[in-house]
Enzyme design. Structure first.
Site, PDB file in Angstrom:
ATOM      1  N   CYS A   1     -11.406   2.828  -0.489  1.00 52.96           N
ATOM      2  CA  CYS A   1     -10.091   3.281  -0.040  1.00 52.96           C
ATOM      3  C   CYS A   1      -9.785   2.486   1.217  1.00 52.96           C
ATOM      4  O   CYS A   1     -10.671   2.288   2.064  1.00 52.96           O
ATOM      5  CB  CYS A   1     -10.117   4.777   0.273  1.00 52.96           C
TER       6      CYS A   1
ATOM      7  N   GLU B   1      -6.142   8.457   9.867  1.00 54.59           N
ATOM      8  CA  GLU B   1      -4.776   8.337  10.392  1.00 54.59           C
ATOM      9  C   GLU B   1      -4.640   8.977  11.771  1.00 54.59           C
ATOM     10  O   GLU B   1      -3.884   8.499  12.610  1.00 54.59           O
ATOM     11  CB  GLU B   1      -3.777   8.973   9.427  1.00 54.59           C
TER      12      GLU B   1
ATOM     13  N   HIS C   1      -8.295   3.112   3.881  1.00 52.56           N
ATOM     14  CA  HIS C   1      -8.428   3.773   5.184  1.00 52.56           C
ATOM     15  C   HIS C   1      -9.884   3.801   5.671  1.00 52.56           C
ATOM     16  O   HIS C   1     -10.124   3.964   6.862  1.00 52.56           O
ATOM     17  CB  HIS C   1      -7.962   5.230   5.103  1.00 52.56           C
TER      18      HIS C   1
ATOM     19  N   CYS D   1      -4.300  -1.102  -2.042  1.00 57.10           N
ATOM     20  CA  CYS D   1      -4.448   0.346  -2.201  1.00 57.10           C
ATOM     21  C   CYS D   1      -5.342   0.520  -3.422  1.00 57.10           C
ATOM     22  O   CYS D   1      -5.007   0.029  -4.512  1.00 57.10           O
ATOM     23  CB  CYS D   1      -3.082   0.975  -2.437  1.00 57.10           C
TER      24      CYS D   1
ATOM     25  N   ASP E   1       0.866  -1.185   0.000  1.00 57.53           N
ATOM     26  CA  ASP E   1       0.000   0.000   0.000  1.00 57.53           C
ATOM     27  C   ASP E   1       0.896   1.226   0.000  1.00 57.53           C
ATOM     28  O   ASP E   1       2.105   1.129   0.241  1.00 57.53           O
ATOM     29  CB  ASP E   1      -0.892  -0.009   1.252  1.00 57.53           C
ATOM     30  N   SER E   2       0.286   2.377  -0.220  1.00 54.58           N
ATOM     31  CA  SER E   2       1.027   3.636  -0.169  1.00 54.58           C
ATOM     32  C   SER E   2       1.532   3.954   1.240  1.00 54.58           C
ATOM     33  O   SER E   2       2.420   4.779   1.389  1.00 54.58           O
ATOM     34  CB  SER E   2       0.113   4.770  -0.633  1.00 54.58           C
TER      35      SER E   2
END
Ligand code: DGL
Length: 271
Positions: free
Chosen positions: A188, A154, A190, A75, A12-13
């Site tokens: 996504c 995050e 997240h 991702c 993932d990023s």
């Protein structure tokens, strides 16, 4: 770090793909997993397709060199821009986030009215609409870019007034595009952390509960199917090793997305 041969490689990023690892560990507890978070070059969601493809190639090469048996692009943005290329270039099977999410959305949506939330890159790529239309050409797909949801997840701001207002603003836009949506794809990695806030705002704005498709869970199920079809399922202890391109805050923020401590973390330079 101990190298378990025949691991599932996941990249993932940054930390978002750890929601996929969390779902993988629950679905496939015997599997060794190697995770690569490209934290130094995060985020991918606002970068150009060519840059994301270049980064994804480097990430894939790093994991393939470590002998992975299956590669997961955890991702959505990298899946949108790099899946076809990586599949054509690599010998290991490669799974992206978009097709499993699209399949689950089509299976859930009775009205065939599907909303997609994602990064700017994922939404601009049109990849969810293409994947959904390949399965259900009559489906209506409305997509909404939600760039502020990644930093909220995050920071751990997943409840309360701030996420509520931000989520309502994005879902309000989506409601303006199609008020008849019955299924919402969290496109996504997240967003599973904000599932509660998104579900509540969706029910308030659309006047009924929406089916929520979480790309982390959908990817874990797709990985199990891919390994089982190829007779590649492991029967050992299971393990997780993490590589990052920048260590800063990985254990703290990543632990939040993974849902537990991350013990085995090594910083690497991908050049
Ligand atoms: N992991 C990315 C995705 O699923 C979101 C974070 C980023 O912008 O890099 O699209």
């Amino acid at each position: 770090m101990q190298m378990a041969m025949g691991s599932i490689g996941v990249f993932d990023s940054g930390v978002g793909g750890l929601t996929v690892v969390r779902a993988l560990r629950a679905a496939l507890p015997a599997e060794p997993i190697l995770y690569l978070g490209d934290t130094a070059r995060f985020p991918y969601g606002s970068k150009s397709p060519a840059t994301v493809l270049r980064y994804a190639r480097g990430n894939a090469r790093f994991l393939v060199e470590r002998g992975v048996k299956l590669l997961l692009i955890a991702c959505n943005t990298a899946s949108a821009f790099a899946l076809d290329t990586l599949r054509s270039e690599l010998e290991v099977p490669v799974l992206g986030a978009v097709v499993p999410g699209a399949e689950e959305a089509v299976a859930c949506s009775r009205r065939r009215r599907i909303g997609v939330l994602g990064t700017i890159g994922t939404v601009q790529s049109g990849s969810y609409a293409r994947a959904i239309h390949a399965l259900a050409p009559e489906a209506a797909v409305a997509a909404q870019a939600c760039p502020l949801l990644v930093p909220l997840a995050e920071e751990g701001w997943t409840n309360g007034d701030v996420p509520r207002l931000v989520v309502e603003r994005y879902l309000g836009e989506l409601h303006g595009s199609d008020p008849e949506i019955d299924t919402l794809v969290l496109g996504c990695t997240h967003y599973p952390l904000l599932k509660g806030a998104i579900a509540e705002a969706g029910e308030r704005l659309f006047g009924r509960p929406l089916w929520m498709v979480d790309s982390a869970g959908a990817m874990a199920r797709a990985a199990r199917a891919a390994l089982s079809q190829r007779n590649l399922l492991a029967d050992g202890q299971g393990s997780l090793g993490c590589f990052v391109t920048d260590r800063s805050r990985f254990a703290e923020v990543g632990g939040r997305l993974f849902g537990g401590p991350l013990a085995d973390v090594e910083q690497v330079d991908l050049g």
